[in-house]
Motif scaffolding. Structure first.
Motif, short mmCIF file in Angstrom:
data_model
loop_
_atom_site.label_atom_id
_atom_site.label_comp_id
_atom_site.label_asym_id
_atom_site.label_seq_id
_atom_site.Cartn_x
_atom_site.Cartn_y
_atom_site.Cartn_z
N SER A 80 -66.69 -7.06 32.62
CA SER A 80 -65.74 -7.61 33.59
C SER A 80 -66.23 -8.93 34.15
O SER A 80 -65.47 -9.88 34.33
CB SER A 80 -65.51 -6.61 34.72
OG SER A 80 -64.96 -5.41 34.23
N GLN A 124 -65.70 -11.68 31.61
CA GLN A 124 -64.31 -12.09 31.52
C GLN A 124 -63.92 -12.94 32.71
O GLN A 124 -63.17 -13.91 32.57
CB GLN A 124 -63.42 -10.86 31.41
CG GLN A 124 -63.56 -10.12 30.08
CD GLN A 124 -62.68 -8.89 29.99
OE1 GLN A 124 -61.88 -8.64 30.89
NE2 GLN A 124 -62.82 -8.14 28.94
N ASN A 153 -49.28 -15.32 26.43
CA ASN A 153 -50.67 -15.69 26.65
C ASN A 153 -51.39 -15.97 25.33
O ASN A 153 -51.34 -15.16 24.40
CB ASN A 153 -51.37 -14.55 27.39
CG ASN A 153 -52.63 -15.01 28.07
OD1 ASN A 153 -52.87 -16.20 28.22
ND2 ASN A 153 -53.45 -14.07 28.49
N GLN A 174 -59.57 -12.49 21.97
CA GLN A 174 -58.75 -11.64 22.83
C GLN A 174 -59.52 -11.11 24.05
O GLN A 174 -58.91 -10.82 25.08
CB GLN A 174 -58.17 -10.47 22.03
CG GLN A 174 -57.08 -10.87 21.06
CD GLN A 174 -56.35 -9.68 20.49
OE1 GLN A 174 -56.95 -8.63 20.25
NE2 GLN A 174 -55.06 -9.83 20.25
N ASP A 225 -58.00 -8.06 25.54
CA ASP A 225 -56.59 -8.10 25.91
C ASP A 225 -55.74 -8.22 24.65
O ASP A 225 -55.63 -9.31 24.07
CB ASP A 225 -56.32 -9.28 26.83
CG ASP A 225 -54.87 -9.34 27.32
OD1 ASP A 225 -54.04 -8.55 26.82
OD2 ASP A 225 -54.57 -10.18 28.19
N ASN A 276 -52.70 -8.50 24.20
CA ASN A 276 -51.52 -9.36 24.32
C ASN A 276 -51.83 -10.83 24.07
O ASN A 276 -50.92 -11.64 23.96
CB ASN A 276 -50.90 -9.20 25.71
CG ASN A 276 -50.32 -7.82 25.93
OD1 ASN A 276 -49.64 -7.28 25.06
ND2 ASN A 276 -50.60 -7.23 27.09
N LYS A 277 -53.12 -11.18 24.03
CA LYS A 277 -53.48 -12.58 23.77
C LYS A 277 -53.27 -12.93 22.31
O LYS A 277 -53.69 -12.20 21.42
CB LYS A 277 -54.94 -12.83 24.16
CG LYS A 277 -55.17 -12.87 25.66
CD LYS A 277 -56.61 -13.24 25.98
CE LYS A 277 -56.81 -13.35 27.49
NZ LYS A 277 -58.22 -13.69 27.82
#
Length: 358
Positions: free
Chosen positions: A5, A8, A40, A97, A100, A102-103
């Protein structure tokens, strides 16, 4: 907070800190929902082209200049000479990614020239053809259901300027196989590379795209390793799309490479001004007012109409841009000699320093 985390968050802060950085994030006003590239875009933080490590180790003004490339989405190139395509592609996707799904991950695939184009006069053997299909199958299996944009086989199987190809029909059939295989993936958007307006007639490119499987793909890509203007590319895209529609393939759209056309020029103009210089490694601009040289173009984005005034497009070109172009993408690599050899800090810094775009 976990190390993952924290990493990122640091990455996000680094990306946001670049002045003038333009990414395709939230859908821009007027964006068509049908455009699969809207959303994104991932930024790669690995070592594949050395731009991100250069950014990490730079300071001050140089760091900002490196960030103009390193912190913007740009496509990796995977070829027959990529070491372990499955491992390399998997690592590239993961480092783009960052967990993620969705990237959007962007890359180009070159595989129809297993021994490079210097041996294009040598026909592919049955083993060569089987290896091509197996390689593409591995790529498809590695991608799975992840969100990717693929530029497929730049230059297709050209029997045109650049030399004789021994077996264009065979190579085009292989590209067709790849187009069908990759386009069948649930979250893959595929564009067949169609050259540039200073290279092939639109009618020639149209026929090549049909033979290479344009019916399976979202559309086609223009401008890779060339430096033509966005206006010329838009007109070319419209001509190709209209030609495809007339042949029974309507609704095809394009992506335009703007990595290296901040000061656009044609192949013919470059040869006139720099007859002793290689077009594969064109000179970079050393001053902002210098022309017939390479500098960074429009930043990658799906909000293509935002740059109409800066690009000096007329009303017809603006309409064509909105109709036929999904995105500006960075596929060319002006920071590398020959677009694919050694990384050059000098070339990157010169291209970033002289670009007319923030």
């Amino acid at each position: 907070m976990s190390l993952c985390s924290l990493t990122q968050r640091v990455l996000a802060a680094s990306v946001a800190a670049v002045v003038g950085l333009t990414l395709a994030s939230a859908p821009p006003a007027g964006a068509t929902p049908a455009n699969p590239l809207v959303g994104n875009w991932g930024v790669h933080t690995g070592k594949w082209d050395n731009t991100y490590p250069a950014y990490q180790h730079a300071h001050g003004h140089k760091k900002r200049l490196y960030g103009k490339v390193a912190l913007r989405p740009h496509a990796a190139w995977f070829t027959a000479h990529t070491h372990s395509i499955s491992t390399s592609l998997e690592r590239y996707i993961e480092r783009t990614q960052h967990g993620d799904p969705n990237k959007l991950v962007q890359f180009a695939l070159f595989r129809q020239w297993p021994d490079r184009e210097a041996r294009r006069h040598v026909p592919l053997t049955a083993a060569d053809q089987a290896a091509y299909r197996s390689w593409m199958d591995t790529v498809a299996q590695t991608i799975g259901n992840r969100r990717v944009m693929i530029i497929l086989e730049p230059d297709l199987a050209l029997d045109a300027p650049g030399g004789h190809t021994a077996d264009p029909a065979v190579r085009l059939s292989l590209v067709r196989y790849a187009a069908q295989r990759l386009s069948s993936l649930p979250n893959a958007t595929v564009y067949l590379e169609a050259g540039a307006p200073d290279w092939l007639k639109a009618s020639t490119a149209t026929q090549l795209l049909i033979d290479a499987g344009i019916g399976y793909t979202r559309g086609f890509a223009l401008g890779g390793t060339h430096h033509t203007s966005v206006g010329a590319d838009v007109n070319y895209a419209a001509a190709i799309a209209s030609g495809l529609a007339a042949r029974g393939y309507p609704g095809k759209t394009a992506v335009l490479d703007t990595a290296d056309n901040g000061h656009p020029f044609t192949y013919q103009r470059y040869r006139k001004h720099h007859s002793h210089k290689s077009f594969l490694t064109p000179i970079t601009c050393k001053r902002k007012r210098q022309r017939v040289c390479v500098t960074l173009g429009v930043p990658p984005t799906t909000n293509v109409t935002a740059y109409s005034r800066k690009l000096h497009l007329n009303a017809t070109q603006n309409a064509r841009l909105a109709t036929y172009v999904d995105a500006f993408v960075w596929v060319g690599r002006p920071w590398r000699a020959g677009n694919g050899k050694s990384f050059s800090r000098k070339r990157l810094l010169q291209a970033a320093r002289t670009t007319p775009f923030r």
